[in-house]
Design a protein around this motif. Structure first.
Motif, short mmCIF file in Angstrom:
data_model
loop_
_atom_site.label_atom_id
_atom_site.label_comp_id
_atom_site.label_asym_id
_atom_site.label_seq_id
_atom_site.Cartn_x
_atom_site.Cartn_y
_atom_site.Cartn_z
N LYS A 52 0.83 -1.20 0.00
CA LYS A 52 0.00 0.00 0.00
C LYS A 52 0.87 1.25 0.00
CE LYS A 52 -2.71 -0.79 3.59
NZ LYS A 52 -3.81 -0.55 4.54
N SER A 53 0.43 2.25 -0.74
CA SER A 53 1.14 3.52 -0.78
C SER A 53 1.02 4.23 0.56
CB SER A 53 0.58 4.41 -1.88
OG SER A 53 -0.76 4.77 -1.58
N GLU A 54 2.03 5.03 0.89
CA GLU A 54 1.95 5.83 2.11
C GLU A 54 0.95 6.96 1.95
OE1 GLU A 54 5.73 7.21 3.35
OE2 GLU A 54 6.63 5.20 3.51
N GLU A 55 0.87 7.49 0.76
CA GLU A 55 -0.03 8.62 0.50
C GLU A 55 -1.48 8.16 0.45
OE1 GLU A 55 -1.01 11.86 -3.05
OE2 GLU A 55 0.82 10.67 -3.14
N SER A 56 -2.33 8.92 1.12
CA SER A 56 -3.77 8.66 1.08
C SER A 56 -4.41 9.59 0.05
CB SER A 56 -4.40 8.91 2.45
OG SER A 56 -5.80 8.74 2.39
N VAL A 57 -5.39 9.08 -0.68
CA VAL A 57 -6.09 9.89 -1.67
C VAL A 57 -7.59 9.82 -1.43
CG1 VAL A 57 -4.29 9.54 -3.40
CG2 VAL A 57 -6.26 8.00 -3.34
N PHE A 101 -22.39 -0.21 2.75
CA PHE A 101 -22.04 -0.51 1.36
C PHE A 101 -22.73 -1.79 0.89
CE2 PHE A 101 -19.64 -1.94 -2.25
CZ PHE A 101 -19.31 -0.76 -2.91
N THR A 102 -22.69 -2.83 1.71
CA THR A 102 -23.21 -4.13 1.25
C THR A 102 -24.73 -4.20 1.25
OG1 THR A 102 -22.97 -4.99 3.51
CG2 THR A 102 -21.15 -5.38 1.97
N GLU A 103 -25.38 -3.39 2.08
CA GLU A 103 -26.84 -3.50 2.21
C GLU A 103 -27.60 -2.37 1.52
OE1 GLU A 103 -27.74 -3.82 6.35
OE2 GLU A 103 -26.36 -5.49 6.67
N GLN A 104 -26.97 -1.20 1.39
CA GLN A 104 -27.72 -0.05 0.90
C GLN A 104 -27.21 0.52 -0.43
OE1 GLN A 104 -30.35 0.47 2.35
NE2 GLN A 104 -30.15 -0.18 4.47
N ILE A 105 -26.00 0.19 -0.81
CA ILE A 105 -25.43 0.79 -2.02
C ILE A 105 -25.61 -0.15 -3.20
CG2 ILE A 105 -23.25 1.49 -3.12
CD1 ILE A 105 -22.48 2.82 -0.52
N ASP A 106 -26.00 0.42 -4.33
CA ASP A 106 -26.26 -0.34 -5.56
C ASP A 106 -25.40 0.19 -6.70
OD1 ASP A 106 -28.76 -1.95 -4.74
OD2 ASP A 106 -29.37 0.11 -4.26
N ARG A 107 -25.36 -0.59 -7.78
CA ARG A 107 -24.76 -0.08 -9.02
C ARG A 107 -25.46 1.21 -9.42
NH1 ARG A 107 -26.01 -2.72 -13.45
NH2 ARG A 107 -24.30 -1.81 -14.66
N GLY A 108 -24.65 2.20 -9.78
CA GLY A 108 -25.21 3.48 -10.16
C GLY A 108 -25.14 4.53 -9.07
N ASP A 109 -24.99 4.13 -7.83
CA ASP A 109 -24.85 5.10 -6.74
C ASP A 109 -23.52 5.84 -6.88
OD1 ASP A 109 -27.23 4.17 -5.81
OD2 ASP A 109 -26.42 3.19 -4.01
N ILE A 110 -23.49 7.06 -6.37
CA ILE A 110 -22.27 7.87 -6.38
C ILE A 110 -21.73 7.95 -4.96
CG2 ILE A 110 -21.31 10.16 -6.86
CD1 ILE A 110 -23.52 10.46 -9.01
N ILE A 111 -20.46 7.60 -4.81
CA ILE A 111 -19.86 7.58 -3.48
C ILE A 111 -18.53 8.32 -3.49
CG2 ILE A 111 -20.95 5.35 -2.96
CD1 ILE A 111 -18.14 4.07 -3.17
N GLY A 112 -18.08 8.70 -2.31
CA GLY A 112 -16.74 9.24 -2.13
C GLY A 112 -15.95 8.27 -1.25
N VAL A 113 -14.69 8.06 -1.60
CA VAL A 113 -13.87 7.13 -0.84
C VAL A 113 -12.49 7.72 -0.61
CG1 VAL A 113 -15.03 5.02 -1.62
CG2 VAL A 113 -13.18 5.96 -2.98
N SER A 114 -11.86 7.29 0.47
CA SER A 114 -10.46 7.61 0.71
C SER A 114 -9.72 6.31 0.99
CB SER A 114 -10.31 8.57 1.89
OG SER A 114 -10.75 7.96 3.10
N GLY A 115 -8.42 6.30 0.72
CA GLY A 115 -7.65 5.10 0.95
C GLY A 115 -6.27 5.19 0.33
N HIS A 116 -5.63 4.03 0.18
CA HIS A 116 -4.25 3.94 -0.32
C HIS A 116 -4.20 3.04 -1.54
CE1 HIS A 116 -2.62 5.81 3.43
NE2 HIS A 116 -3.74 5.28 3.93
N LEU A 117 -3.30 3.33 -2.44
CA LEU A 117 -3.18 2.57 -3.68
C LEU A 117 -2.27 1.36 -3.50
CD1 LEU A 117 -4.81 3.69 -6.06
CD2 LEU A 117 -4.03 5.55 -4.59
N PHE A 118 -2.60 0.29 -4.22
CA PHE A 118 -1.72 -0.86 -4.32
C PHE A 118 -2.04 -1.60 -5.61
CE2 PHE A 118 -5.52 -2.88 -2.85
CZ PHE A 118 -5.42 -4.23 -3.14
N ARG A 119 -1.19 -2.54 -5.96
CA ARG A 119 -1.42 -3.35 -7.16
C ARG A 119 -1.75 -4.77 -6.75
NH1 ARG A 119 -0.21 -2.23 -12.33
NH2 ARG A 119 1.19 -0.51 -11.71
#
Length: 511
Positions: A52-57, A101-119
């Motif tokens: 995981k990257s140190e930088e959060s986005v 996320f698992t109970e209320q969010i569906d395809r098509g919803d718009i969300i904001g997320v934060s986290g770290h990048l990895f491959r």
């Protein structure tokens, strides 16, 4: 809640809205502070490894797919220019957000997320989410993810869904936006000024077309949606401006087909002390530079045909085009022989042609137009169908007018502009007589325009071209509906209730 039958609201999603509201969840927050975009992430973290990257986005976008694996979820998030995979783990985001996320969010919803990048082990750049926020709950389900929105009519009626699902459509309109910016840049660098002229006009003119008619209650006056910007722009030439243009919507109450829409975008360009030869030069320089700017070369492929914009472009007279493609020298042939030729080749509406020059136009449109694949300027049009063009300096009965054809489609129309007020009045009055006799596309007489010419308009070259058709060529779209965001469509059979004014009488054609 009982939504209107034309809405596509999903009952299950409406229940989720009620549940979220009951839980005091903010359904439609006012903003979200993104720190980057998906495109920027994929560029900056192109060399990211498995750690995981140190930088959060922080990013935001629409959910396109969800793959639930119990205590972990993979999802695809998309913004305007790209998509990225999300990795959401219950241990990282906590019970509340994971359940959201698992109970209320569906395809098509718009969300904001934060986290770290990895491959991932499969090599995909992924955002390891540590926090998520629901930004917009979509009530209408997206089309099936593998096939998207396939029905062509629905794509045009619900362009918003088409843009969500169809990257090609989004790219077409990105290119369209860039083309319009390049037009302004090209002309601005050459000293042209952009102006805006009236869309509602008391007298329509500047083209042969049937107008849309409307009524202004306060002024107690009939107005027309403009069919062209020409006559008002020429007033500016009278006023002293010498290099001008306008990019604007025009409206013509005509048939709809793959190259015509009642509302379309036209650019008109005028330069004082120039003529139609200069306008042909300008169009060749402009379109060649535009093709190179968009495609990086001087060729485009349109409907499997390779079109070269490398100059010089072919220039032929209308007479030469008819001789080449119809095999007849119209002006050296009797009227009786022309009529017989038209009957032999099943030329439609030949009976309306009453002179050799009218047959010339008829034969050009029937035999030649569709044969002009590579960029070709056809010039020297008969005076009968060119009421705003200057008489030809050396050919009796003709005007200094040209049209540019590419792939059998008219792209541009230009003149040495008529600036003789008496000649102009006579020609427009002849047009008006045709209109009063039932020709719905003939022009009215704009006496104020003629009065303006009476103050003196300098020798001028002018050209207009359809922006929509240029976008078609440069994006390889064979229908004009593909390059207009919201094209005119026939009302569906089972449509919503009629408009309030639908019971009123339709306005009569302009008198």
């Amino acid at each position: 809640m009982c939504p209107h039958e034309s809405l596509n609201f999903d009952a299950g999603r409406l229940e989720k809205i009620e549940a979220l509201s009951a839980g005091h969840h903010q359904l439609y927050p006012y903003s979200f502070d993104r720190t980057t975009s998906i495109c920027e992430i994929k560029s900056r973290f192109a060399d990211i490894g498995h750690e995981k990257s140190e930088e959060s986005v922080k990013i935001a976008g629409r959910i396109y797919t969800i793959r639930n694996h119990g205590k972990t979820v993979f999802a695809d998030l998309g913004d305007e220019q790209g998509r990225i995979q999300l990795y959401i783990r219950k241990n990282d985001v906590g019970e509340e957000q994971f359940s959201l996320f698992t109970e209320q969010i569906d395809r098509g919803d718009i969300i904001g997320v934060s986290g770290h990048l990895f491959r991932t082990k499969l090599g995909e750049i992924t955002l390891w989410v540590d926090q998520l926020t629901l930004l917009t709950k979509s009530l209408c389900p997206l089309p099936e993810k593998f096939h998207g929105l396939k029905d062509t009519e629905t794509r045009y009626r619900q362009r918003y869904v088409d843009l969500i699902m169809n990257e090609k459509a989004r790219e077409t309109f990105r290119v369209r936006s860039r083309i319009i910016s390049l037009i302004r840049q090209f002309l601005g660098e050459r000293g042209f000024l952009e102006f805006e002229t009236p869309t509602l006009q008391p007298v329509y003119g500047g083209a042969n077309a049937r107008p849309f008619t409307t009524y202004h209650n306060f002024l107690d006056q009939t107005f027309f949606l403009r069919i062209a910007t020409e006559l008002y722009l020429k007033r500016l030439l009278v006023g002293g401006f010498e290099k001008i243009f306008e990019i604007g919507k025009n409206f013509r109450n005509e048939d709809i087909d793959t190259s015509h829409n009642p509302e379309f975008t036209l650019i008109e360009i005028y330069e004082a002390y120039r003529d139609y030869n200069d306008m042909m030069d300008l169009m060749e320089e402009f379109l060649s530079s535009l093709v190179n700017a968009i495609h990086g070369c001087d060729q485009v492929t349109f409907d499997e045909v390779v079109i070269s914009f490398a100059g010089p472009w072919r220039r032929i007279t209308m007479e030469e085009a008819v001789r080449e493609y119809a095999g007849i020298d119209v002006l050296a042939t009797s009227l009786e022989e022309l009529q017989a030729f038209a009957i032999e080749h099943a030329v439609p509406e030949y009976e309306k042609a009453a002179s050799p020059r009218e047959f010339l136009v008829l034969f050009f449109e029937f035999f030649a137009e569709k044969q002009l694949i590579q960029p070709t300027f056809v010039h020297d049009f008969p005076i009968e169908n060119s009421p705003l063009a200057k008489r030809h300096r050396s050919k009796e009965g003709f005007t200094e007018r040209f049209e540019l054809f590419i792939n059998g489609m008219e792209i541009a129309n230009g003149f040495s502009e008529l600036n003789d007020p008496i000649d102009q009045m006579n020609r427009l009055e002849a047009q008006d007589r045709k209109r009063l006799s039932g020709d719905l596309e003939a022009q009215m007489v704009d006496y104020d325009f003629i009065n303006a010419l009476g103050y003196g308009m300098p020798p001028t070259g002018g050209v207009g071209f359809g922006v929509d058709r240029v976008v078609m060529l440069l994006t390889n779209n064979t229908s004009i509906k593909e390059v207009i965001l919201f094209p005119s469509m026939k009302k569906p059979v089972a449509d919503a209730p009629p408009n309030e004014d639908e019971s009123q009488e339709k306005p009569a054609p302009p008198a």
